[in-house]
Write an enzyme that holds these catalytic residues in place. Structure first.
Site, PDB file in Angstrom:
ATOM      1  NE  ARG A  23      -1.424  -5.179 -14.132  1.00 18.49           N
ATOM      2  CZ  ARG A  23      -1.767  -5.252 -12.862  1.00 18.49           C
ATOM      3  NH1 ARG A  23      -0.954  -5.857 -11.987  1.00 18.49           N
ATOM      4  NH2 ARG A  23      -2.902  -4.747 -12.432  1.00 18.49           N
ATOM      5  CB  THR A  44       4.550   7.986  -4.125  1.00 18.91           C
ATOM      6  OG1 THR A  44       4.286   7.598  -2.770  1.00 18.91           O
ATOM      7  CG2 THR A  44       3.700   9.198  -4.462  1.00 18.91           C
ATOM      8  CG  HIS A  81      -3.425 -12.178  -2.064  1.00 20.20           C
ATOM      9  ND1 HIS A  81      -3.020 -11.702  -3.297  1.00 20.20           N
ATOM     10  CD2 HIS A  81      -3.927 -11.106  -1.403  1.00 20.20           C
ATOM     11  CE1 HIS A  81      -3.288 -10.411  -3.380  1.00 20.20           C
ATOM     12  NE2 HIS A  81      -3.835 -10.022  -2.244  1.00 20.20           N
ATOM     13  NE  ARG A  93      -5.833  -6.609 -12.696  1.00 22.44           N
ATOM     14  CZ  ARG A  93      -6.774  -5.922 -13.315  1.00 22.44           C
ATOM     15  NH1 ARG A  93      -6.790  -5.851 -14.638  1.00 22.44           N
ATOM     16  NH2 ARG A  93      -7.717  -5.284 -12.639  1.00 22.44           N
ATOM     17  CG  HIS A 139      -0.763  -1.985 -12.171  1.00 30.62           C
ATOM     18  ND1 HIS A 139      -0.129  -2.626 -11.119  1.00 30.62           N
ATOM     19  CD2 HIS A 139       0.040  -2.155 -13.254  1.00 30.62           C
ATOM     20  CE1 HIS A 139       1.000  -3.157 -11.557  1.00 30.62           C
ATOM     21  NE2 HIS A 139       1.122  -2.889 -12.844  1.00 30.62           N
ATOM     22  CG  HIS A 168      -2.142  -0.857   1.029  1.00 30.50           C
ATOM     23  ND1 HIS A 168      -3.428  -0.399   1.192  1.00 30.50           N
ATOM     24  CD2 HIS A 168      -2.264  -2.162   0.684  1.00 30.50           C
ATOM     25  CE1 HIS A 168      -4.289  -1.373   0.957  1.00 30.50           C
ATOM     26  NE2 HIS A 168      -3.599  -2.466   0.659  1.00 30.50           N
ATOM     27  CG  ASP A 169       5.272   3.084   1.254  1.00 24.14           C
ATOM     28  OD1 ASP A 169       5.149   4.073   0.512  1.00 24.14           O
ATOM     29  OD2 ASP A 169       6.211   2.962   2.045  1.00 24.14           O
ATOM     30  CD1 TRP A 180       9.266   9.095  -4.621  1.00 24.29           C
ATOM     31  CD2 TRP A 180      11.250   8.069  -4.708  1.00 24.29           C
ATOM     32  NE1 TRP A 180       9.972   9.652  -5.651  1.00 24.29           N
ATOM     33  CE2 TRP A 180      11.203   9.044  -5.733  1.00 24.29           C
ATOM     34  CE3 TRP A 180      12.412   7.301  -4.573  1.00 24.29           C
ATOM     35  CZ2 TRP A 180      12.251   9.271  -6.613  1.00 24.29           C
ATOM     36  CZ3 TRP A 180      13.465   7.524  -5.450  1.00 24.29           C
ATOM     37  CH2 TRP A 180      13.381   8.488  -6.449  1.00 24.29           C
ATOM     38  CB  SER A 191       2.449   7.034   0.056  1.00 21.20           C
ATOM     39  OG  SER A 191       2.861   5.812  -0.521  1.00 21.20           O
TER      40      SER A 191
END
Length: 639
Positions: free
Chosen positions: A490, A216, A389, A486, A168, A163-164, A218, A222
């Site tokens: 991709r 982001t 998962h 996915r 997509h 989550h940081d 980095w 976030s």
């Protein structure tokens, strides 16, 4: 000279696997020798069985090769006036202004890069059918756990990190998958719809389209601050630099719709919310400490400094605590600590500062960031190997913390809660009844699932996904089948081609992958005997694990390059990791925090002392701590 070089190269070529001849031809003479070393070790003796120092040498050589040949830029790099980093001595809301040569690098909506060349799979997006693959090879038949190695805090942590880092951008066009007759009766959903990944033109000739990252990339936390100014505004109090948190419960606050107030709440669950709450408390504690040092600091100053410190603490914990438990070997213990402290170690670095070399002094604190000539991003391949998962169980075991701890600080079970009841808004409600302490202790004592075939949670095969704002969508999805789709959508290579791209010898038969006879039979059936068609996720789950590794070796080599890259490409971990940018107190805070246990102890002083027996907060809490090994770490030989 050219004749001699050509002669040497042609001789070396005879020792190189034929699938690497093309890339070998493009290498410098030095890199050809290095590939020969890696290739020779792979053929003769597994690197993880070498003495620790030799194992580290092998990994350093391999990492160098990946840095040279497995960092592929996607999207045009805008040319403009170089900005002065001194004008941005803080992490911005959307990730801009980190790389002095390109203000947009690492910002929200920048492109995902690649580690492996893309392989167009549009003609076989449904071959074999994703729902067949999910049903026959992924779906959980009987829960397999990780023993004492990895607990549910560790499982929550990696989603906390995802989550940081990555998410997509989706298109508006819907795709539908329908279960074929052969598996329809065993599929929780007979069909499901989802939004395809948005393909965006790159302006490149070779990689014509790419995907955009709405987080982001980095290591900027976030997950608690958000990836743009709108979300950041939602989580800030604008008083003394602090973020919003319930002072009464220590849990996340909620808006009028019942949605948690934090940086990223999409597809979240109580375990991730608990970590968000813990690190919001960490941020606020840093604000208090800085305010005590300098009462003249304003709200904005305190917020900016605290974000830098908190993000560095998170990155450090992931590097020298979480990953060490994931890859539980002496070689990786040494390697991960060397990434942060260098081979000379913490005591030397604390006493004398950075040694100058990233190998001796660590990546953190280098004089300048290093991107190896490729603008920083996280990658499509990185996304694929972090599909974990299967770590999630079917129920969370709630323990009685009011009872007297037993042997190894174990506690009695009082309740089993379905994981479905811990997701989204319902999960927030459930968590409010459990409370932070009971939830964290319970997760600490429960083993996570193992990353193996036929261990993917069935409840995730009929799940309500969220939109980017955390709102439930109308259509349920089969996440196991969706993940297979996915990777194909991709253009991530399938398992064997992925291995070739990472200088790994491809498999020629199923027995090269696994010794499980049942798995071999099902693999042969699903993929019609063709190992080249094997999906990456299935291969990663099926692959025989290195002793002590919770993940496959194939996945690990992406970790090897990208774990370093997240640190070395970021000026706030390199040239700007200093007292001027972090403050003296802030840098001291980072340098004296060594583990998640340290953070828990700071905010819940009695928790680990009372209920944790293990060495790390990421291993099962009733496991015994490691016995002291008198042999110096670099001289140890794996058993």
């Amino acid at each position: 000279m050219k004749v001699i070089t050509s002669l040497i190269s042609s001789i070396l070529l005879k020792f190189i696997h034929k699938d690497f001849h093309e890339i070998y031809a493009r290498m410098s003479l030095l890199d050809r020798f290095l590939l020969l070393i890696v290739h020779g070790v792979d053929k003769m003796v597994p690197w993880h069985k070498l003495p620790v120092f030799l194992g580290l040498t092998y990994l350093e050589v391999r990492r160098h090769l990946h840095q040279q040949y497995n960092l592929l830029n996607v999207g045009q790099t805008p040319t403009g006036i170089r900005f002065d980093p001194a004008n941005y001595p803080y992490r911005t809301a959307d990730g801009k202004f980190n790389d002095p040569f390109n203000e947009g690098v690492g910002s929200q909506n920048s492109f995902f890069g690649r580690n492996c060349p893309p392989v167009d799979q549009k003609s076989k997006l449904r071959r074999p059918d994703p729902m067949v693959v999910a049903t026959k090879l992924l779906g959980r038949k009987k829960f397999i756990d990780t023993g004492k190695q990895f607990n549910m805090i560790a499982a929550s942590w990696i989603q906390f990190m995802i989550h940081d880092w990555i998410d997509h951008l989706e298109d508006t066009h819907q795709i539908e998958l329908v279960a074929p007759k052969e598996v329809a009766s065993k599929c929780p959903l007979s069909s499901f719809r989802f939004l395809k990944t948005k393909e965006v033109p790159t302006g490149f000739f070779e990689i014509k389209t790419g995907s955009q990252n709405i987080r982001t990339p980095w290591w900027d936390s976030s997950v608690i601050y958000g990836s743009n100014s709108k979300t950041l505004d939602r989580v800030r109090t604008y008083k003394d630099g602090k973020l919003k948190i319930s002072e009464e419960t220590g849990l996340l606050l909620h808006d009028e719709d019942g949605l948690a107030i934090s940086g990223d709440i999409r597809n979240s669950w109580a375990g991730v919310s608990a970590l968000q709450a813990l690190f919001i408390k960490e941020h606020n504690a840093v604000c208090d400490a800085l305010k005590d040092e300098d009462d003249d600091l304003e709200d904005e100053d305190l917020y900016r400094y605290a974000r830098l410190v908190t993000s560095a603490v998170v990155a450090k914990i992931h590097t020298i605590d979480w990953t060490v438990q994931l890859l539980k070997t002496d070689t990786l213990l040494a390697g991960m600590r060397a990434n942060w402290y260098g081979l000379l170690g913490k005591k030397f670095k604390d006493s004398f500062g950075h040694a100058g070399s990233s190998i001796l002094g660590g990546v953190v604190g280098m004089k300048k960031p290093q991107n190896h000539g490729v603008p920083y991003s996280l990658t499509e391949d990185f996304t694929s190997v972090y599909r974990m998962h299967s770590l999630l169980p079917d129920q969370l075991h709630i323990l009685d913390i009011d009872d007297v701890p037993g042997t190894n600080k174990s506690l009695p079970l009082i309740q089993e809660i379905s994981m479905r009841d811990l997701i989204g808004r319902k999960g927030e409600e459930t968590m409010s009844h459990i409370g932070f302490t009971k939830l964290m202790v319970s997760m600490g004592h429960q083993a996570s699932g193992a990353l193996e075939l036929m261990n993917y949670p069935m409840w995730l095969r009929d799940i309500v996904p969220h939109d980017p704002n955390g709102q439930a969508r109308p259509d349920h999805v089969d996440l196991a089948a969706l993940e297979i789709y996915r990777d194909r959508e991709r253009s991530v290579p399938r398992y064997n081609e992925f291995r070739r791209s990472m200088f790994m010898i491809p498999i020629t038969k199923w027995e090269d992958l696994t010794e499980d006879e049942e798995a071999i039979e099902v693999l042969d059936d699903v993929y019609d005997g063709d190992v080249e068609e094997l999906d990456l996720l299935v291969g990663l789950m099926a692959e025989k694990k290195i002793k002590g590794f919770a993940i496959s070796e194939t996945a690990f080599y992406i970790f090897l390059i990208m774990a370093t890259r997240r640190l070395e490409a970021d000026r706030f971990f390199t040239s700007d990791f200093n007292e001027t940018i972090y403050t003296k107190k802030g840098l001291e805070w980072v340098n004296t925090t060594e583990s998640l246990k340290d953070v828990i102890d700071r905010h819940y002083p009695d928790m680990t002392d009372k209920w944790m027996n293990s060495e790390s907060a990421f291993s099962v809490w009733d496991s015994p701590p490691l016995t002291k090994n008198p042999i110096p770490l670099y001289l140890r030989i794996p058993s």
